[in-house]
Enzyme design. Structure first.
Site, PDB file in Angstrom:
ATOM      1  CB  ALA A 120     102.766  16.219  59.195  1.00 45.46           C
ATOM      2  CB  THR A 121     106.280  12.671  56.750  1.00 49.03           C
ATOM      3  OG1 THR A 121     106.710  13.938  56.265  1.00 49.03           O
ATOM      4  CG2 THR A 121     106.637  11.602  55.718  1.00 49.03           C
ATOM      5  CG  HIS A 250     108.925  20.210  63.420  1.00 47.35           C
ATOM      6  ND1 HIS A 250     109.592  20.993  62.498  1.00 47.35           N
ATOM      7  CD2 HIS A 250     108.358  19.208  62.724  1.00 47.35           C
ATOM      8  CE1 HIS A 250     109.427  20.478  61.291  1.00 47.35           C
ATOM      9  NE2 HIS A 250     108.683  19.399  61.409  1.00 47.35           N
ATOM     10  CB  THR A 288     108.049   2.821  73.009  1.00 46.97           C
ATOM     11  OG1 THR A 288     108.306   1.432  73.228  1.00 46.97           O
ATOM     12  CG2 THR A 288     107.955   3.543  74.348  1.00 46.97           C
ATOM     13  CB  CYS A 374     118.527  27.183  44.778  1.00 42.60           C
ATOM     14  SG  CYS A 374     118.001  27.433  46.468  1.00 42.60           S
TER      15      CYS A 374
END
Length: 450
Positions: A120-121, A250, A288, A374
């Protein structure tokens, strides 16, 4: 079955080792170098066994049925799908096109509108930079929201450095955008509106259908990051009127390293490729195509299409069990984001009078993530929660619980038990909680500066 072959291979290889089960998968894998019979030690932390996995927004385990579909393309059908002269290439090409049709079917698109990417990035980068670069002579303005995923915000900042203008829409306390505000921000030179369908941190579902109607009315291309929506809520590219949609493998029990980009054909949307090479994927994404990964994503989409309704019903019950279980035992629990327009598998909670970092460190037996930064050098709370207007002290205490297909009731009950125990322990050490119990309004206290 291919997974049975893999299991036998692993068992033979590690006959002297202790084989442990994953908490949420019936898969068998070799023990890692940091495991021993007495527990697991990693990064200086020792726990009795593998933690419960409740971080499904970060990633999901690969469904064993997805793995079954992938393994032949690693072991025997390993041809390059772009090889045109022999059987190995032909069977890989057929498998890629089957997967393309499976992805398209889940979102109501044509297979010709699906471009495979690394995730998605990359799809977000192609959409935002690619559209604006292609139409740069006439379109110089982008509209997005303050709560988008980092890769959308960073792509927009990159465009700003190139001289484009970007409007970052605020959201309400429920995490949703104001549609009237969106309408007012559209300009004649607006080249793209990008709003994510389901937020990765707080799980709110934006009114994408209404946003799509506004985009259609003003003839502005609409891009949505649907990585967290695919396979979890009903996605329909026609109803949503999207021009571009980013998808990830994923997040839906498929493999990592593969995603897809939906690109509308009528009316046609054009992008400038962000990668140069052999011209694969209609020249939009050279390189590819990784057949096993693409096959896995296709299988994951087909399973999602069949099981989405069942999964949602089951996960909703687990979410209610988790929230009610925690609220029955402790007070001062805030749900971040809308409860009405929310994906049921995401539960982002803030616990009053508790430090989020301390809570996370105490929950070593539960794999969850915090909304606050954090793990970075910054102790600033989450930018998503700040955009919602959550008080800084509450934003620092947020924990995101991600529930999925393989989560069990026993895991939810154990997570409730451990969370409640840790919150109570930390509150016992908190002077602020003592003051609140005594009826003191700590917001009215004037703290002395030293």
């Amino acid at each position: 079955m291919a997974s049975k072959l893999l299991r036998q291979t692993l068992t033979k290889t590690y006959t002297t080792a202790v084989i442990r089960r994953f908490s949420t998968m019936a898969a068998v894998a070799s023990p890692s170098e940091y495991e021993d019979p007495t527990g697991i030690t990693m990064k200086g932390v020792k726990i009795s066994g593998r933690p419960l996995y409740l971080d499904m927004q970060a990633t999901t385990p690969v469904d064993p049925r997805v793995l079954d579909s992938m393994l032949p393309f690693y072991l025997s059908r390993y041809g390059n799908p772009h090889s045109r002269t022999h059987l190995y290439g032909w069977e890989s090409e057929t498998a890629v096109e089957t997967a393309r049709a499976q992805v398209a079917a889940l979102i109501g698109a044509s297979p010709k509108e699906i471009v495979f990417t690394s995730g998605a990035t990359e799809s977000n980068n192609i959409s935002i930079k690619g559209v604006m670069h292609f139409y740069k002579d006439k379109k110089r303005h982008v509209i997005t929201t303050q709560t988008e995923h980092k890769c959308v915000l960073d792509s927009c900042r990159h465009l700003q450095q190139e001289g484009f203008e970007v409007t970052y829409l605020p959201v309400g306390s429920d995490g949703l955008i104001d549609l009237d505000r969106l309408r007012k921000e559209i300009r004649p030179d607006t080249g793209l509106i990008s709003v994510m369908a389901v937020n990765n941190e707080i799980g709110v579902v934006q009114p994408v259908e209404e946003i799509g109607q506004i985009c259609k009315e003003f003839n502005v291309p609409f891009h949505t990051d649907a990585a967290q929506a695919l396979g979890k809520i009903k996605v329909d590219v026609e109803k949503w009127n999207v021009s571009l949609m980013s998808l990830s493998g994923h997040k839906i029990y498929g493999p990592k390293g593969v995603g897809a980009l939906y690109m509308r054909r009528r009316p046609r949307i054009r992008v400038e490729p962000q990668m140069n090479g052999g011209g694969q994927e209609r020249g939009i994404r050279s390189g590819t195509v990784p057949t096993p990964l693409v096959v896995g994503m296709g299988a994951a989409c087909e399973l999602a299409m069949k099981e989405m309704e069942y999964d949602e019903k089951r996960i909703k019950g687990l979410q209610e069990r988790l929230l009610n279980g925690i609220r029955e035992k402790i007070d001062g629990v805030l749900v971040n984001g809308s409860m009405d327009r929310r994906y049921v598998g995401n539960l982002n909670l803030s616990f009053a009078y508790v430090e989020g970092e301390s809570l996370l460190m105490g929950l070593k037996e539960v794999a969850v993530s915090s909304g606050s930064a954090c793990t970075s050098a910054s102790l600033e709370p989450s930018y998503v929660l700040r955009a919602l207007g959550v008080d800084e002290d509450m934003a620092h205490t947020s924990i995101r619980f991600g529930i999925g297909r393989f989560t069990t009731e026993e895991e939810i009950d154990r997570a409730v038990e451990l969370t409640v125990k840790q919150v109570e322990k930390l509150r016992e050490m908190s002077p602020l909680y003592e003051m609140v119990k005594e009826g003191i309004d700590i917001k009215q206290i004037q703290w002395a500066q030293h």
